[in-house]
Every structure is written in structure tokens, then in C-alpha cells.
Design a protein around this motif. Structure first.
Motif, PDB file in Angstrom:
ATOM      1  N   ALA A  65     -22.280  35.708   4.644  1.00 11.23           N
ATOM      2  CA  ALA A  65     -22.696  35.970   6.022  1.00 11.23           C
ATOM      3  C   ALA A  65     -23.603  37.189   6.050  1.00 11.23           C
ATOM      4  O   ALA A  65     -23.504  38.088   5.193  1.00 11.23           O
ATOM      5  CB  ALA A  65     -21.468  36.203   6.901  1.00 11.23           C
ATOM      6  N   ARG A  66     -24.475  37.260   7.028  1.00  5.62           N
ATOM      7  CA  ARG A  66     -25.406  38.384   7.101  1.00  5.62           C
ATOM      8  C   ARG A  66     -24.674  39.698   7.353  1.00  5.62           C
ATOM      9  O   ARG A  66     -25.116  40.757   6.920  1.00  5.62           O
ATOM     10  CB  ARG A  66     -26.460  38.119   8.178  1.00  5.62           C
ATOM     11  N   ALA A  67     -23.535  39.636   8.048  1.00  5.89           N
ATOM     12  CA  ALA A  67     -22.757  40.857   8.275  1.00  5.89           C
ATOM     13  C   ALA A  67     -22.253  41.418   6.954  1.00  5.89           C
ATOM     14  O   ALA A  67     -22.277  42.636   6.718  1.00  5.89           O
ATOM     15  CB  ALA A  67     -21.585  40.570   9.209  1.00  5.89           C
ATOM     16  N   THR A  68     -21.799  40.539   6.060  1.00  2.00           N
ATOM     17  CA  THR A  68     -21.332  40.972   4.734  1.00  2.00           C
ATOM     18  C   THR A  68     -22.491  41.536   3.929  1.00  2.00           C
ATOM     19  O   THR A  68     -22.357  42.562   3.244  1.00  2.00           O
ATOM     20  CB  THR A  68     -20.697  39.792   3.977  1.00  2.00           C
ATOM     21  N   LEU A  69     -23.632  40.882   4.017  1.00  2.00           N
ATOM     22  CA  LEU A  69     -24.818  41.343   3.303  1.00  2.00           C
ATOM     23  C   LEU A  69     -25.216  42.739   3.773  1.00  2.00           C
ATOM     24  O   LEU A  69     -25.525  43.614   2.952  1.00  2.00           O
ATOM     25  CB  LEU A  69     -25.976  40.370   3.526  1.00  2.00           C
ATOM     26  N   ARG A  70     -25.206  42.963   5.077  1.00  2.00           N
ATOM     27  CA  ARG A  70     -25.603  44.279   5.605  1.00  2.00           C
ATOM     28  C   ARG A  70     -24.664  45.373   5.101  1.00  2.00           C
ATOM     29  O   ARG A  70     -25.097  46.486   4.813  1.00  2.00           O
ATOM     30  CB  ARG A  70     -25.617  44.245   7.127  1.00  2.00           C
ATOM     31  N   GLN A  71     -23.357  45.066   5.022  1.00  2.00           N
ATOM     32  CA  GLN A  71     -22.407  46.055   4.503  1.00  2.00           C
ATOM     33  C   GLN A  71     -22.754  46.426   3.069  1.00  2.00           C
ATOM     34  O   GLN A  71     -22.715  47.604   2.700  1.00  2.00           O
ATOM     35  CB  GLN A  71     -20.985  45.485   4.542  1.00  2.00           C
TER      36      GLN A  71
END
Length: 257
Positions: free
Chosen positions: A49-55
Motif C-alpha cells: 500500500a502507498r501508506a506503507t511505502l511512505r513510511q
């Protein structure tokens, strides 16, 4: 079950695993200054997910492996800059380092309990504090608070402006003959004041180097320098006077070579 078993049972966060995978890709597929693919492409490639990627990207930026540029994207950061920190190369903390350090301000105030302990003086004794930033290749790499007991500089002249006070403190300090020093380095995070000087967000990882200087058998200065852990590495050389000290122990002042 022992402590080790309990720790090993804790699942690794998805973003942390992705960070490791991204590091492998950075080291094998990209070069310094190269722009990473956008978030949509990276999310699709790694199936996250993009949220995981941003982290994961945020973590790598904190570690100094990535740098974000508005209007450009996320780039592979340059290797950390080696910053010499031994006195042989830097010189005594006075005018000898004026080209590397830029003075921010200078204050005179009673010593707090913590500062008094570090300087070996009575709480409430007068202390001059010079704040500076260290520039390397035109970039701010460190901030420093240099604390000097007023008793160590009894012939300090009067001054009209704050800049004159800082200059006077540094010049008088330069005239002292240093015969010992003790140096320690620990990992920390930039507090609000240091973050402003380092031009980084609060909480940025830093290396905190604390140095006690002695002259004529007494402590005459305490320097607390905060180096950006994301962009520099400290190099001590043969006379760096670095030693391993257990947490909670207080290193003794060593005789300078």
C-alpha cells in the motif's frame, strides 16, 4: 520463554521489511542523485500500500539514504561527508576553528545543576555559552554549545555587543594551554533549538559529541556538539581520544597527546 524468544516472536512491521528491500534496490540499481520512480510505480513493484511505502521512504530519509526535492521527487542521497573532529585537525575551540564554525550567539548565565556537574563547578556559578554551527562544503553539519566558566577567563574584557562577547570568550579561550580532554559520542535526536540550527525537523537522528577540556588541572570548557547523523560521519584519526565507556559511567579527562 526467555527474553530472546519473546523478542523473536514480535512480527517485523511491513514498512520495516520494505525499508530493507528498498535499501537493497538502492545499493544495486541506483546511483547518487538518481530520482526514484514515483510512489504509484514503487507500490505496484513491491506489492504494498502507498501508506506503507511512505513510511519506508520517510525512514530512509531520516537515515540519510534518500532526500526529497520539491518539484523533482525522491533522490538517492550522496554518501555521508567525513567530518574530522579530533583536536589535531580542528584546533583548539577558539579562533583556530573560525573558518569551520560560525557563531550564532553568546549568553552569560548561572549554571544549571546539570551544566555545573559537567563543568565541575558550583551550581549557579556564572558560565559563558557560545552557540555555533559548523559548515562543511557550505552546508550546516552541526550545532555546538560551548560552555566556559567565567572563573576560567578572569581577564575577560567588557563588551558592548553580543558578537563582541562571543569573540572575546573565544579569543581568551584560545590563549589557554590545554593539557587534557575527554570525549564521548552518543546517538540522540535533535531537540527544537538544535533542529532550527541544523535546518532539520525536530526528532532528526543526530550524533551528540560531548568534550571536556582541561587546563592547569581544571576543567575550562565543555563543548556539546550535535552532528547530523543523516549527512555526516565523524572521523577521529589517531589522536581522536575516543574510548568506550559503559552507560552511566563518567569518562575521566585524558591527557592530550
Amino acid at each position: 520463554m526467555g527474553t530472546t524468544g519473546q523478542l523473536s516472536a514480535v512480527p517485523e512491521p511491513k514498512y520495516w521489511h520494505l525499508r530493507t528491500v528498498l535499501l537493497r534496490a538502492i545499493d544495486t540499481e541506483f546511483s547518487t542523485g538518481q530520482v526514484l520512480p514515483n510512489e504509484r510505480e514503487l507500490s505496484a513493484r513491491f506489492g504494498v500500500a502507498r501508506a506503507t511505502l511512505r513510511q519506508a521512504l520517510d525512514q530512509l530519509e531520516l537515515e540519510g539514504r534518500l532526500v526529497r526535492r520539491r518539484g523533482i521527487g525522491t533522490l538517492i542521497a550522496a554518501p555521508r561527508v567525513g567530518v574530522p573532529v579530533n583536536r589535531q585537525e580542528e584546533g583548539w575551540p577558539g579562533v583556530g576553528r573560525s573558518q569551520a564554525w560560525r557563531t550564532v550567539d553568546c549568553t552569560t548565565a548561572p549554571a544549571s545543576a546539570q551544566l555545573a556537574k559537567g563543568l565541575g563547578i558550583t551550581e549557579g556559578a556564572t558560565v559563558h555559552t557560545v552557540r555555533r554551527v559548523r559548515l562543511v562544503e557550505g552546508r550546516v553539519m552541526a550545532s555546538e554549545s560551548l560552555h566556559v566558566p567565567a572563573a576560567a577567563l578572569p581577564h575577560l574584557p567588557g563588551f558592548r555587543a553580543e558578537s563582541d562577547r562571543a569573540r572575546s570568550v573565544l579569543r581568551q579561550l584560545e590563549r589557554l594551554d590545554v593539557d587534557g580532554e575527554s570525549r564521548s559520542v552518543e546517538l540522540g535526536v535533535a531537540e527544537a533549538d538544535e533542529a532550527v540550527l541544523l535546518e532539520r525537523p525536530p526528532g532528526t537522528p543526530v550524533l551528540v559529541m560531548t568534550t571536556q577540556y582541561a587546563a592547569a588541572g581544571r576543567l575550562v570548557a565543555l563543548a556539546v556538539a550535535t552532528y547530523r547523523a543523516d549527512t555526516c560521519k565523524l572521523t577521529f584519526g589517531e589522536t581522536g581520544l575516543v574510548e568506550v565507556t559503559p552507560v552511566g559511567a563518567t569518562p575521566e579527562v585524558r591527557t592530550a597527546s
